[in-house]
Write a protein that holds these residues in place. Structure first.
Motif, PDB file in Angstrom:
ATOM      1  N   GLU A  18      -4.470 -11.951   0.109  1.00 50.07           N
ATOM      2  CA  GLU A  18      -4.476 -10.895   1.121  1.00 50.07           C
ATOM      3  C   GLU A  18      -5.729 -10.971   1.974  1.00 50.07           C
ATOM      4  O   GLU A  18      -6.837 -11.085   1.440  1.00 50.07           O
ATOM      5  CB  GLU A  18      -4.376  -9.531   0.423  1.00 50.07           C
ATOM      6  CG  GLU A  18      -4.045  -8.407   1.378  1.00 50.07           C
ATOM      7  CD  GLU A  18      -4.947  -7.223   1.165  1.00 50.07           C
ATOM      8  OE1 GLU A  18      -4.461  -6.180   0.734  1.00 50.07           O
ATOM      9  OE2 GLU A  18      -6.176  -7.349   1.451  1.00 50.07           O
ATOM     10  N   GLY A  36      -6.818  -8.670   4.151  1.00 48.69           N
ATOM     11  CA  GLY A  36      -7.307  -7.379   4.630  1.00 48.69           C
ATOM     12  C   GLY A  36      -8.778  -7.202   4.340  1.00 48.69           C
ATOM     13  O   GLY A  36      -9.437  -8.064   3.752  1.00 48.69           O
ATOM     14  N   ILE A  72      -1.032  -9.675   4.931  1.00 52.62           N
ATOM     15  CA  ILE A  72      -1.927  -8.654   5.450  1.00 52.62           C
ATOM     16  C   ILE A  72      -1.336  -7.295   5.088  1.00 52.62           C
ATOM     17  O   ILE A  72      -0.111  -7.129   5.111  1.00 52.62           O
ATOM     18  CB  ILE A  72      -2.101  -8.802   6.984  1.00 52.62           C
ATOM     19  CG1 ILE A  72      -3.193  -7.858   7.493  1.00 52.62           C
ATOM     20  CG2 ILE A  72      -0.804  -8.586   7.731  1.00 52.62           C
ATOM     21  CD1 ILE A  72      -3.605  -8.127   8.929  1.00 52.62           C
ATOM     22  N   SER A 124      -3.015  -2.151   7.666  1.00 53.31           N
ATOM     23  CA  SER A 124      -4.199  -2.710   8.305  1.00 53.31           C
ATOM     24  C   SER A 124      -4.132  -2.475   9.812  1.00 53.31           C
ATOM     25  O   SER A 124      -3.064  -2.597  10.422  1.00 53.31           O
ATOM     26  CB  SER A 124      -4.297  -4.213   8.040  1.00 53.31           C
ATOM     27  OG  SER A 124      -5.277  -4.811   8.876  1.00 53.31           O
ATOM     28  N   ALA A 144      -3.005 -15.173  12.897  1.00 54.30           N
ATOM     29  CA  ALA A 144      -3.973 -14.934  11.832  1.00 54.30           C
ATOM     30  C   ALA A 144      -5.304 -15.594  12.158  1.00 54.30           C
ATOM     31  O   ALA A 144      -6.380 -15.023  11.933  1.00 54.30           O
ATOM     32  CB  ALA A 144      -3.440 -15.449  10.500  1.00 54.30           C
TER      33      ALA A 144
END
Length: 208
Positions: free
Chosen positions: A37, A39, A72, A76, A88
């Motif tokens: 992930e 984030g 993600i 977010s 990304a």
């Protein structure tokens, strides 16, 4: 230590008997599909989070494919901007390369060679990513339903398709049961987890 939140996609399984010809004829690594992930908030171990798949690395580890799906969090601030590898990279410059290098090299200190990757190390997205997610979910369903023989002796949950059904009289090998509603693979699919006494451990939530 790994530098990102790291977990797995529920109800997925990389079947060793499912051979990927595009990856040199290797099978799955006998585990759920891993997620990395990107984030900015640290997750709590053991919790279920809603995430958005973005792209995936096809890592080849000990002759098995071990997919690393980059995700993600859906909450977010950048989630709406990131739907593929290029986006990304734009939103998180250098992050995909850092993930690739970490998984390529993390076993080197133990004396192992660098990990190999399919698709020339590209973080694949689009239709190929969708195919990976769909196939690993189908593998899981086949295993749990009995369509695919459990030759790996996996401890499997007891699946109940009726959300109002009473829990079984005997516990599953893991001591819990899972109730589902909706059609697997659709946005309406939901799962709830109960303990051996029928108490809700995890209320209805989405499953990718």
């Amino acid at each position: 230590p790994i530098l990102w939140n790291y977990g797995m996609l529920p109800q997925t399984w990389e079947d060793p008997d499912v051979i990927s010809e595009d990856l040199g004829g290797v099978g799955g690594d006998n585990d759920p599909t891993d997620v990395v992930e990107i984030g900015s908030t640290a997750c709590t171990s053991g919790q279920v989070y809603q995430v958005k798949p973005v792209c995936a690395f096809a890592m080849i580890d000990d002759g098995e494919v071990d997919w690393k799906v980059v995700v993600i969090p859906t909450d977010s601030p950048k989630a709406s901007e990131v739907s593929n590898a290029a986006q990304a990279e734009e939103a998180f410059p250098g992050e995909l390369q850092a993930i690739y290098e970490w998984f390529r090299d993390y076993k080197i200190p133990s004396g192992d060679p660098p990990a190999e990757f399919g698709y020339n190390g590209t973080c694949v997205d689009g239709e190929l990513l969708t195919e990976v997610l769909a196939s690993t979910h189908a593998n899981y369903n086949a295993l749990v339903s009995g369509e695919r023989e459990n030759t790996e002796d996996k401890a499997l949950p007891e699946i109940k398709s009726d959300a109002n059904a009473a829990p079984s009289s005997g516990p599953s090998p893991l001591g819990f049961s899972v109730q589902t509603k909706g059609t697997p693979g659709t946005l309406a699919y939901r799962v709830s987890t109960l303990d051996a006494d029928g108490n809700v451990i995890s209320a209805w939530h989405d499953i990718p």
